[in-house]
Design a protein around this motif. Sequence first.
Motif, short mmCIF file in Angstrom:
data_model
loop_
_atom_site.label_atom_id
_atom_site.label_comp_id
_atom_site.label_asym_id
_atom_site.label_seq_id
_atom_site.Cartn_x
_atom_site.Cartn_y
_atom_site.Cartn_z
N LEU A 1 0.84 -1.19 0.00
CA LEU A 1 0.00 0.00 0.00
C LEU A 1 0.88 1.24 0.00
O LEU A 1 1.75 1.40 0.86
CB LEU A 1 -0.91 0.01 1.23
CG LEU A 1 -2.07 -0.99 1.25
CD1 LEU A 1 -2.86 -0.86 2.53
CD2 LEU A 1 -2.97 -0.79 0.04
N LEU A 2 0.65 2.12 -0.96
CA LEU A 2 1.42 3.35 -1.06
C LEU A 2 0.66 4.50 -0.42
O LEU A 2 -0.55 4.41 -0.16
CB LEU A 2 1.72 3.66 -2.53
CG LEU A 2 2.45 2.55 -3.30
CD1 LEU A 2 2.64 2.94 -4.75
CD2 LEU A 2 3.80 2.23 -2.65
N ARG A 3 1.35 5.59 -0.16
CA ARG A 3 0.74 6.71 0.55
C ARG A 3 -0.39 7.38 -0.23
O ARG A 3 -1.31 7.92 0.36
CB ARG A 3 1.82 7.76 0.88
CG ARG A 3 2.82 7.28 1.92
CD ARG A 3 3.82 8.37 2.25
NE ARG A 3 4.75 7.95 3.28
CZ ARG A 3 5.73 8.72 3.76
NH1 ARG A 3 5.88 9.95 3.29
NH2 ARG A 3 6.54 8.25 4.69
N ASP A 4 -0.32 7.32 -1.54
CA ASP A 4 -1.36 7.96 -2.36
C ASP A 4 -2.58 7.07 -2.55
O ASP A 4 -3.47 7.37 -3.34
CB ASP A 4 -0.79 8.37 -3.71
CG ASP A 4 -0.19 7.18 -4.47
OD1 ASP A 4 -0.29 6.05 -3.96
OD2 ASP A 4 0.36 7.40 -5.56
N GLY A 5 -2.63 5.96 -1.82
CA GLY A 5 -3.77 5.06 -1.93
C GLY A 5 -3.60 4.00 -2.99
O GLY A 5 -4.42 3.08 -3.09
N LYS A 6 -2.55 4.12 -3.79
CA LYS A 6 -2.29 3.14 -4.82
C LYS A 6 -1.52 1.95 -4.24
O LYS A 6 -1.21 1.93 -3.06
CB LYS A 6 -1.51 3.78 -5.97
CG LYS A 6 -2.26 4.92 -6.67
CD LYS A 6 -1.43 5.49 -7.79
CE LYS A 6 -2.18 6.63 -8.49
NZ LYS A 6 -1.38 7.23 -9.59
N THR A 7 -1.26 0.97 -5.08
CA THR A 7 -0.53 -0.21 -4.63
C THR A 7 0.74 -0.38 -5.45
O THR A 7 0.85 0.11 -6.58
CB THR A 7 -1.38 -1.48 -4.75
OG1 THR A 7 -1.79 -1.64 -6.12
CG2 THR A 7 -2.61 -1.38 -3.86
N GLY A 8 1.69 -1.09 -4.88
CA GLY A 8 2.95 -1.35 -5.56
C GLY A 8 3.43 -2.76 -5.24
O GLY A 8 2.84 -3.46 -4.40
#
Length: 403
Positions: free
Chosen positions: A132-139
């Motif tokens: 989970l990334l800070r901008d709500g996206k995933t990596g």
Amino acid sequence: MASITKIKNKDGSTSYRVAWRVGDGKDGKRQQEYKSFASHEEARAHRRTVEKEIESRRVGGPKQQTVFGYLDGWIKEIERKAERGDISPKTAEGYANNIAIAKRSLQDQRLTRLTRSALNAAYDKMLESGKLLRDGKTGPLSKRTVHHVHSVLHNAFADAVLDRLMPENPASFAEPPKVQGKKYRRKVRDYTKDEVERQLKLAQTDKRYPPDTYLMALMLAICGPRRGELCGLAFNDSIDFEAATISIFRNVLEVKGEVVVREVPKSDASVRTISIPLALVELLKQQRKRVLETALKWGEDYSRKPLYVFPGPSGLPMHPKLITRRMDRLAIRAGIDMALVSPVHSWRHTSGSLLWAASRDIKQVQERLGHSTPQITMELYVHSAPTADEAAAEYLGTLIRKN
């Protein structure tokens, strides 16, 4: 659960039909299954197989658990073990984080229906978008992280098998991503003697650093404690000025953003008493004087039991991250190449290497650093190998610069 019926066929032959019901029965409907065999022995063997399969699905009682429900309960039990002191709070936090990662990629289903294929699919998903990334996206997650998640799931489902909630552990047959062994992992490097000297001189003379920074760096270099062990040192139960020794048994950790004091050691080998040079004893006495002066100014609310060597506000233990930040700035300002450098742990590696070079006594180095086995010490510090602990301490004492 399964029945055998003798059947007379039209051609005059005899067969044996095994009948059983399948389905979860949620709607009150279960499908009837049949299979015929030429001999009674074959039919009986198949009935045993069917009944064993049905029994395995019923393990855990009528209220079948889901995967997520079980994992949530398992984590609660892990947290209770941490509260009892059976495991480290940091370990419990790591388990909880890994289970949270797993739940983002797994599909919730009945626990007994979880398969190796479902786990393999979850691992693939983690490698693509498990972070989970800070901008709500995933990596993507690293292979090592996914492997850690697999290890935690294996432990969790192994307990489920012991509790008769699952017939077997699906993680035992899953295929997590392969990771490089310890032999090929990047290792934290030691500081060179010149780098040690530069940092100690800077900590002693640069007015930007609190007066205890020099002592902090010396303690790391001479005694080789772990970060949490350094935070846990206290004057009234860790330092023996007369015997010139320090006792390491307390650990300070950060758990979920909070500072936690753990009296239970990381391992039996972590509890140790080591000799220190007389010059370091004098510096510790000066630090005690500073701490007591601070406590007097603070007043009755200052925490004195225990009286920490490196206290935080109001006498509570210093946050471990503050030591890391201070050592990090010290190394950068000393002009050290930070590649493969860990601000605190490189001091511990340096201490072990210096001890080994001075004594060539691997058992002595192991006991002083608190490793559980000599093999760990050999892997980390034997780069190039006997004296007593007091002699080793005196050698390290030469690092202390005279005022």
